[in-house]
Design an enzyme around this catalytic site. Structure first.
Site, PDB file in Angstrom:
ATOM      1  N   GLN A 193       0.927  -1.131  -0.045  1.00  0.00           N
ATOM      2  CA  GLN A 193       0.077  -0.015  -0.263  1.00  0.00           C
ATOM      3  C   GLN A 193       0.866   1.070  -0.015  1.00  0.00           C
ATOM      4  OE1 GLN A 193      -3.527  -0.298   2.372  1.00  0.00           O
ATOM      5  NE2 GLN A 193      -3.811   1.991   2.413  1.00  0.00           N
ATOM      6  N   ASP A 194       1.123   1.719   1.129  1.00  0.00           N
ATOM      7  CA  ASP A 194       2.166   2.916   1.283  1.00  0.00           C
ATOM      8  C   ASP A 194       3.197   2.617   2.251  1.00  0.00           C
ATOM      9  OD1 ASP A 194       0.476   3.041   3.446  1.00  0.00           O
ATOM     10  OD2 ASP A 194       0.517   5.397   3.417  1.00  0.00           O
ATOM     11  N   PRO A 195       4.188   3.243   2.396  1.00  0.00           N
ATOM     12  CA  PRO A 195       5.602   2.730   3.143  1.00  0.00           C
ATOM     13  C   PRO A 195       5.200   2.907   4.557  1.00  0.00           C
ATOM     14  CG  PRO A 195       6.082   4.553   1.357  1.00  0.00           C
ATOM     15  CD  PRO A 195       4.754   4.390   1.295  1.00  0.00           C
ATOM     16  N   ILE A 241       1.696   3.624  -3.286  1.00  0.00           N
ATOM     17  CA  ILE A 241       2.222   4.981  -3.044  1.00  0.00           C
ATOM     18  C   ILE A 241       3.632   5.143  -2.527  1.00  0.00           C
ATOM     19  CG2 ILE A 241       1.619   7.015  -1.475  1.00  0.00           C
ATOM     20  CD1 ILE A 241      -1.262   5.698  -1.314  1.00  0.00           C
ATOM     21  N   SER A 293      -0.991   6.793   4.537  1.00  0.00           N
ATOM     22  CA  SER A 293      -1.876   7.376   3.422  1.00  0.00           C
ATOM     23  C   SER A 293      -1.938   8.818   3.439  1.00  0.00           C
ATOM     24  CB  SER A 293      -3.376   6.787   3.508  1.00  0.00           C
ATOM     25  OG  SER A 293      -3.474   5.355   3.486  1.00  0.00           O
TER      26      SER A 293
END
Length: 223
Positions: free
Chosen positions: A66-68, A127, A136
Site C-alpha cells: 500500500q504505502d511505506p 504510494i 496514507s
C-alpha cells in the site's frame, strides 16, 4: 532531492516521467522533503529503491503493497521490507510465517527484502512516500497513477510474471494485469487484522515457485 533508479527503468518509464501529473507530483514531493525535514519516508534516495534493485526484464514476481511504513527508520523503498537492524513489522512476520509453512524452510532473522529483490521480486507500494505517523498521507497526489502505469507496463511487456495481490487495495489492481499472460494470486492482507482470512495457508509462495519452474525461470530463494 536525489533519487536512484536502474538504467533500464529510465528507458521504460521515460514517457511517464515527462507527463504533467508526474511533474506536479515531483514538485509536491520536493516541497514535502524540504519543509518537513526528516518527517517524510523513505529517504529521498530510496523512493525508487524497488526500481533500482533489479532491471526491468529480470522481474519474475510482483508483490504490491500500500504505502511505506510511517514509523521512523522503517521504510526503505521496498514494499513490506525494513533494514536488517529494524524490528520485523507484524505483516512481514506473517509473510515469513506463511513462507516457512508453505516452503518448509527457515526464513532469515531480519526483514531486509533486498535479498528477494535482487533475485527478481519487484516489491512495489502503490504510494511511494508517506509523512511520519500519518498513513496514507500521500494518497491521491499522483503516485497511484504512476504505479498503475508501472503495473500495466509490466503486464504488457513481460511474460509469465507472478502477481501477488494481498488485501483489497492490491486486489483492485487485478484489472491492470493480463490474466492470459501471467499468474495472478489473490488473498487477504498479511496484517494481523486479516492474515487469518486467507493469507495464512494461501500457499502463494509454493504456487509462485511451481509457476516459475513450469516456465523455465530460475527459482527464487524466499528465505
Amino acid at each position: 532531492m536525489k533519487v536512484k533508479i536502474e538504467e533500464s527503468w529510465k528507458e521504460v518509464l521515460n514517457n511517464e516521467f515527462n507527463k504533467g501529473y508526474f511533474k506536479k507530483l515531483v514538485k509536491f514531493i520536493k516541497h514535502e522533503y524540504k519543509t518537513k525535514k526528516g518527517k517524510i519516508f523513505p529517504p529521498p534516495k530510496l523512493i525508487f529503491n524497488a526500481f533500482d534493485s533489479l532491471p526491468f526484464k529480470d522481474i519474475k514476481v510482483v508483490i504490491i503493497g500500500q504505502d511505506p511504513y510511517h514509523g521512523k527508520n522503517q521504510a526503505n523503498g521496498l514494499a513490506f521490507s525494513v533494514d536488517s537492524e529494524i524490528k520485523i513489522p507484524p505483516s512481514l512476520q506473517n509473510i515469513f510465517k506463511e513462507i516457512e509453512k508453505s516452503l518448509k524452510i527457515k526464513t532469515l532473522p531480519n526483514g531486509d527484502l533486498k535479498r528477494w529483490a535482487i533475485q527478481g521480486v519487484f516489491l512495489i507500494n502503490t504510494i511511494l512516500t508517506v509523512e511520519e505517523g500519518k498513513p496514507s498521507s500521500h494518497k491521491d497526489i499522483g503516485w497511484e497513477i504512476f504505479t498503475d502505469e508501472v503495473i500495466k507496463i509490466i503486464s504488457k511487456n513481460l511474460e509469465n510474471i507472478v502477481f501477488m495481490l494481498w488485501g483489497n487495495l492490491a486486489r483492485s489492481k487485478k484489472k491492470l494485469i493480463n490474466p492470459t499472460k501471467h499468474l495472478i494470486l489473490e488473498t487477504s492482507h498479511p496484517s494481523p487484522y486479516s492474515a487469518n482470512n486467507g493469507f495464512l495457508g494461501s500457499n502463494h509462495f509454493s504456487d509462485a515457485l511451481n509457476y516459475l519452474k513450469q516456465h523455465n525461470k530460475n527459482k527464487i530463494n524466499f528465505q
